[in-house]
Each structure stands twice: as structure tokens, then as C-alpha cells.
Write a protein that holds these residues in place. Sequence first.
Motif, PDB file in Angstrom:
ATOM      1  N   UNK A 196      19.973  -6.862  11.236  1.00 10.99           N
ATOM      2  CA  UNK A 196      19.037  -6.523  11.932  1.00 10.99           C
ATOM      3  C   UNK A 196      19.960  -5.592  13.528  1.00 10.99           C
ATOM      4  N   UNK A 197      21.306  -5.998  14.439  1.00  8.16           N
ATOM      5  CA  UNK A 197      21.682  -4.998  14.717  1.00  8.16           C
ATOM      6  C   UNK A 197      21.668  -3.375  13.791  1.00  8.16           C
ATOM      7  N   UNK A 198      22.098  -3.672  12.522  1.00  5.77           N
ATOM      8  CA  UNK A 198      21.903  -1.726  12.568  1.00  5.77           C
ATOM      9  C   UNK A 198      20.462  -1.300  12.737  1.00  5.77           C
ATOM     10  N   UNK A 199      19.839  -1.926  12.272  1.00  4.39           N
ATOM     11  CA  UNK A 199      18.474  -1.621  12.698  1.00  4.39           C
ATOM     12  C   UNK A 199      18.262  -0.985  13.466  1.00  4.39           C
ATOM     13  N   UNK A 200      18.061  -2.065  14.541  1.00  3.97           N
ATOM     14  CA  UNK A 200      17.968  -2.138  16.271  1.00  3.97           C
ATOM     15  C   UNK A 200      18.774  -0.433  16.706  1.00  3.97           C
ATOM     16  N   UNK A 201      19.787  -0.221  16.136  1.00  3.38           N
ATOM     17  CA  UNK A 201      20.491   1.202  16.769  1.00  3.38           C
ATOM     18  C   UNK A 201      20.134   2.058  15.855  1.00  3.38           C
ATOM     19  N   UNK A 202      19.616   2.195  14.198  1.00  2.08           N
ATOM     20  CA  UNK A 202      18.534   3.503  13.723  1.00  2.08           C
ATOM     21  C   UNK A 202      17.703   3.614  14.684  1.00  2.08           C
ATOM     22  N   UNK A 203      17.324   2.506  14.678  1.00  2.00           N
ATOM     23  CA  UNK A 203      15.905   2.923  15.829  1.00  2.00           C
ATOM     24  C   UNK A 203      15.462   3.362  17.068  1.00  2.00           C
ATOM     25  N   UNK A 204      16.661   3.310  17.511  1.00  2.33           N
ATOM     26  CA  UNK A 204      17.363   3.768  18.593  1.00  2.33           C
ATOM     27  C   UNK A 204      17.624   5.222  18.762  1.00  2.33           C
ATOM     28  N   UNK A 205      18.667   5.536  18.302  1.00  7.69           N
ATOM     29  CA  UNK A 205      18.317   7.182  17.703  1.00  7.69           C
ATOM     30  C   UNK A 205      17.336   7.029  17.393  1.00  7.69           C
ATOM     31  N   UNK A 206      16.896   6.920  16.040  1.00 10.48           N
ATOM     32  CA  UNK A 206      15.563   7.567  15.784  1.00 10.48           C
ATOM     33  C   UNK A 206      14.446   8.266  16.749  1.00 10.48           C
ATOM     34  N   UNK A 207      14.197   6.887  17.923  1.00 20.10           N
ATOM     35  CA  UNK A 207      13.283   6.864  19.306  1.00 20.10           C
ATOM     36  C   UNK A 207      14.091   8.251  19.927  1.00 20.10           C
ATOM     37  N   UNK A 208      15.034   8.288  19.925  1.00 23.67           N
ATOM     38  CA  UNK A 208      15.830   9.583  21.081  1.00 23.67           C
ATOM     39  C   UNK A 208      15.161  10.616  19.895  1.00 23.67           C
ATOM     40  N   UNK A 209      15.628  10.929  18.713  1.00 23.98           N
ATOM     41  CA  UNK A 209      15.080  12.360  18.193  1.00 23.98           C
ATOM     42  C   UNK A 209      13.367  12.430  18.440  1.00 23.98           C
ATOM     43  N   UNK A 210      13.209  11.208  17.894  1.00 20.37           N
ATOM     44  CA  UNK A 210      11.304  11.975  17.827  1.00 20.37           C
ATOM     45  C   UNK A 210      11.152  11.905  18.909  1.00 20.37           C
ATOM     46  N   UNK A 211      11.197  11.029  19.820  1.00 20.86           N
ATOM     47  CA  UNK A 211      10.732  11.159  21.214  1.00 20.86           C
ATOM     48  C   UNK A 211      10.714  12.743  21.446  1.00 20.86           C
ATOM     49  N   UNK A 212      12.476  13.127  21.563  1.00 20.06           N
ATOM     50  CA  UNK A 212      12.131  14.727  21.362  1.00 20.06           C
ATOM     51  C   UNK A 212      11.229  15.541  21.081  1.00 20.06           C
ATOM     52  N   UNK A 213      11.577  15.065  19.289  1.00 19.82           N
ATOM     53  CA  UNK A 213      10.907  16.507  18.624  1.00 19.82           C
ATOM     54  C   UNK A 213       9.367  15.913  19.098  1.00 19.82           C
TER      55      UNK A 213
END
Length: 308
Positions: free
Chosen positions: A64-81
Amino acid sequence: MQLNFDRRVADSIPQTWVDRAPTALRPYLRLARYDRPIGFWLLALPCWMGLLLARANTGLGWIDLYYAALFAIGAIAMRGAGCTYNDIIDRDLDAQVARTADRPLAAGTVSLKQAWAFLGAQSLVGLIVLVQLPLIAIFTGLGSLVLVAAYPFMKRITWWPQAWLGLTFNWGVPVAYVTASGQFDFAVLALYASCIFWTLGYDTIYAHQDSEDDALVGVRSTARLFGQHSPIWVGAFYGLTAGLAGVALYLVNASPFAALPFALYSAHLFNQIRLTDIEDGAACLKVFKSNRETGLLLSATFALVTIL
């Protein structure tokens, strides 16, 4: 013609790391709103909430720590996109509104061709994150593309673009939930609905910064629709927000000890109404930004449930 200098956007945070970045990069960082990090929080927090809710009865694991990190990276990328795409569509409207006239595309510090290339690069990062998830989560995540693509046009065809933003911005709830649980159920639907009303409330407050300019250029919003009655509507939306979050907690058999952090979350949520002055744009922005703490309090409630 493209201009070769950086222009700060009206509601960016003064003196962020963006202002110290190389001059050539600053317009792109502003296009993705790195100088306004609240949007990253508001996209990541629903993902973390969905993940925590899914683990309510099983507890958290290292995955879940791995998933949480993925979601953080995804949020940064997709909010910017998302912001880049939104500015591509809205570049002519943005040029007519005082608060958005200095955005890179409206101001000409980034060309349309460069913006499309930047959008593609950010979307690629989001795709790389998405394919790390289970297959059911990948298909769920792809379902958001229609919502994202349509969002910039909603302000032109409906008075409720904030509702569409709620559907779009909180799609991370079901994505994260099915990532951890492998299924959909009423608990995730309740949380997703809660977050939709949350966004509908806080983005109505945010939209009051532009209500006069929006009226001049013909842009629709719930701020314009509700006018002076906005605090009443926001109160109703927040009532549904808290109520549906409570339903989600009930459906996962949350411990009674979760009542205290949930009460703190609810108090912080409803205090926004007291602090909101729809005639004061700076006050509206401050209240809007306080939703990071609102989301963190609800996330803390769900986190407590996973260990009790």
C-alpha cells in the motif's frame, strides 16, 4: 508570436521553487501549476482515501505504501496534464480574465505546439503509473478520459461545471479502491459521491474569484448561478459530503473511536462557510486552499479505521 520571458500568475504562491527554476522551464512549470500545489493535494487525497477505505477491514501492508507513492506521482502528472489541456482549450477565454491573463498560453510565453508536446509528456508519465496497477484498476482509470476531455467545455454549456469537475477530480477514489480490493461496492460509491459534493462546494467558493469576469465573457459557473446564496448551497453540499463520508465509514464497520477525527474533519469542513466572503477574492482563495487540511483530516480518519 511567442514572448521570451516568464510571467507570474495572479494566484500562485509567492516565491516558490518555480521562481528559482531556470527561466526557460518556468512557463511550463506554471502551465502545469507547480506554483499552485493545492491542486496536487486535491487530486491525490481522494486516491489515498479510496486506498485507506479499501483496507479498513484488512489493515495496511507494504504494497500500500507503493500504491500510495504511485498515486502521488500520478496525481502530479495528471493534474499538470489536465491543467495544460484546460489551458489549451481556454487560452482565448483566459486572456480576457484578469486572474488568468498571465497564464503561459494566454500570455504567449508557451506556444500551442509546445503545450501539446508538454501535455503528451505528462500524459505518458500518468500512463506509466497506471499500468503498474491491477488490470481492473487500469480499465477503471481509463474510464476517466471522457470526463477529462469534456471538462473544459462544461463551462460553456452548463451552469454546473463544478459538478463535472467533481466527477473528474475524484476518479482516483474508485481507481484506488479497486486497486486494493479488486471490487466495487456501496462503500466506494458513498465515498466517491461524498468527494463529488466536496469538490462542488470548494470549487464554487473558488469560482467566486472570477464571477464578474466570467459574466463578461459568458463563462458559466455555480458561483454565478447561486450568487449571494452560494454559502447556503455550499453548506448543503458540505452536509452531503460529511453525511456520505459517514455512510462509507458505517459500511466498513468503522470503530467508534473514528468519531473523534471525523468530528474534527466535519468541523473544519463546515468552518469554511463561516470564513467565506464571496465578495473577497483573496478570502475565497484562502478558504479554498484550506481544503488540503480538510482532506488530510478525513484521510486520517480512514487511516485510524485501518488500525482499530
